[in-house]
Design an enzyme around this catalytic site. Sequence first.
Site, PDB file in Angstrom:
ATOM      1  N   LEU A 176      -4.167  -7.620  -6.879  1.00  0.00           N
ATOM      2  CA  LEU A 176      -3.748  -8.822  -7.611  1.00  0.00           C
ATOM      3  C   LEU A 176      -4.890  -9.583  -8.274  1.00  0.00           C
ATOM      4  CD1 LEU A 176      -0.908 -10.130  -5.273  1.00  0.00           C
ATOM      5  CD2 LEU A 176      -0.739  -8.782  -7.375  1.00  0.00           C
ATOM      6  N   LYS A 177      -6.086  -9.038  -8.234  1.00  0.00           N
ATOM      7  CA  LYS A 177      -7.215  -9.704  -8.903  1.00  0.00           C
ATOM      8  C   LYS A 177      -7.483  -9.030 -10.238  1.00  0.00           C
ATOM      9  CE  LYS A 177      -7.682 -12.439  -5.568  1.00  0.00           C
ATOM     10  NZ  LYS A 177      -7.291 -13.834  -5.768  1.00  0.00           N
ATOM     11  N   GLY A 235       0.777  -1.236   0.000  1.00  0.00           N
ATOM     12  CA  GLY A 235       0.000   0.000   0.000  1.00  0.00           C
ATOM     13  C   GLY A 235       0.807   1.283   0.000  1.00  0.00           C
ATOM     14  N   SER A 236       2.072   1.220  -0.455  1.00  0.00           N
ATOM     15  CA  SER A 236       2.861   2.458  -0.467  1.00  0.00           C
ATOM     16  C   SER A 236       2.306   3.452  -1.491  1.00  0.00           C
ATOM     17  CB  SER A 236       4.342   2.177  -0.740  1.00  0.00           C
ATOM     18  OG  SER A 236       4.531   1.663  -2.031  1.00  0.00           O
ATOM     19  N   ASN A 237       1.757   2.960  -2.583  1.00  0.00           N
ATOM     20  CA  ASN A 237       1.164   3.876  -3.566  1.00  0.00           C
ATOM     21  C   ASN A 237      -0.135   4.484  -3.038  1.00  0.00           C
ATOM     22  OD1 ASN A 237       2.811   3.865  -6.230  1.00  0.00           O
ATOM     23  ND2 ASN A 237       2.806   1.736  -5.536  1.00  0.00           N
ATOM     24  N   HIS A 278       1.720  -0.571 -13.398  1.00  0.00           N
ATOM     25  CA  HIS A 278       2.460  -1.809 -13.679  1.00  0.00           C
ATOM     26  C   HIS A 278       3.971  -1.525 -13.664  1.00  0.00           C
ATOM     27  CE1 HIS A 278       2.943  -5.893 -15.065  1.00  0.00           C
ATOM     28  NE2 HIS A 278       3.899  -5.435 -15.854  1.00  0.00           N
ATOM     29  N   ASP A 311      -3.338  -6.000 -18.503  1.00  0.00           N
ATOM     30  CA  ASP A 311      -2.288  -5.017 -18.826  1.00  0.00           C
ATOM     31  C   ASP A 311      -2.308  -4.583 -20.296  1.00  0.00           C
ATOM     32  OD1 ASP A 311      -1.382  -5.331 -16.187  1.00  0.00           O
ATOM     33  OD2 ASP A 311       0.021  -6.908 -16.745  1.00  0.00           O
ATOM     34  N   ASN A 362      -4.520   1.433 -13.729  1.00  0.00           N
ATOM     35  CA  ASN A 362      -3.630   0.408 -13.149  1.00  0.00           C
ATOM     36  C   ASN A 362      -2.180   0.875 -13.235  1.00  0.00           C
ATOM     37  OD1 ASN A 362      -2.915  -2.187 -12.088  1.00  0.00           O
ATOM     38  ND2 ASN A 362      -2.265  -2.800 -14.137  1.00  0.00           N
ATOM     39  N   GLU A 404       7.286   4.851  -9.396  1.00  0.00           N
ATOM     40  CA  GLU A 404       5.828   4.646  -9.282  1.00  0.00           C
ATOM     41  C   GLU A 404       5.183   5.718  -8.412  1.00  0.00           C
ATOM     42  OE1 GLU A 404       5.194  -0.115  -9.816  1.00  0.00           O
ATOM     43  OE2 GLU A 404       5.427   0.640  -7.793  1.00  0.00           O
TER      44      GLU A 404
END
Length: 219
Positions: free
Chosen positions: A91-92, A13-15, A110, A151, A108, A180
């Site tokens: 991750l889903k 959860g750093s983002n 990546h 993606d 998203n 990021e």
Amino acid sequence: MRKRIAVLVSGNGSNLERLVELTGNGSINGTVSLVIASNERAFAIERARDHGIDVHTLNSSEYSNSICYCDSILEKLDDYNIDLVILAGFLKILAGRVLDNFKDRIINLHPSLIPNFCGKGMYGERVHRAVLESGMKETGVTVHFVDEGTDTGPIILQKAVPVLVNDTVKTLAARISEVEHRLLPRAVRLFCQDRLRVEKRRVIIDGGGDEDGFTECLE
Ligand code: GRF
């Protein structure tokens, strides 16, 4: 109008933390109104709670299939009147109605330069390991809209990151993570300024790029 943002997480959860900081100090014209976690062990849950943000844990194993799972995510997004969804280490794979209802409103993050090192099964350390094994001299970060593929959606922003001779998965991951934390907020900020338009597969940034004071402080 400030956008109401939902952040979907599965891990650290750093983002998420970064987005909370930059919406909180007014750098981004939005509010993180909801966090959805795919498992109760995600450290991101603690971060969200520390900031007083509503968190719902939706575990896919409790649903009969991924469509039912995603429909229940959609229900939560509607409950909170969400304008923008951010997948920050979620991750889903999203499927079904949520993709239609939130077309060009799901972003998203990546950790590679799409279309390299992406797709099913390519997440987390696996991406960096594959990059190192490939011998590529550059990798990077991509922020893109989500479509029905994995993606494959329209790319909003990308930034290259060098691969150094002595890099390990850990050192490369750390360098990617720093980028990021700057690139995702830039894209979110543009969205919240209503400056992103998708034409066919291309994302047009209205006003021609995002080179303003904010960008400089994030470079
Ligand atoms: C990031 O590396 C992102 O690219 C990937 O998952 C990671 C999430 O990191 N999709 P964090 O949970 O925000 O720290």
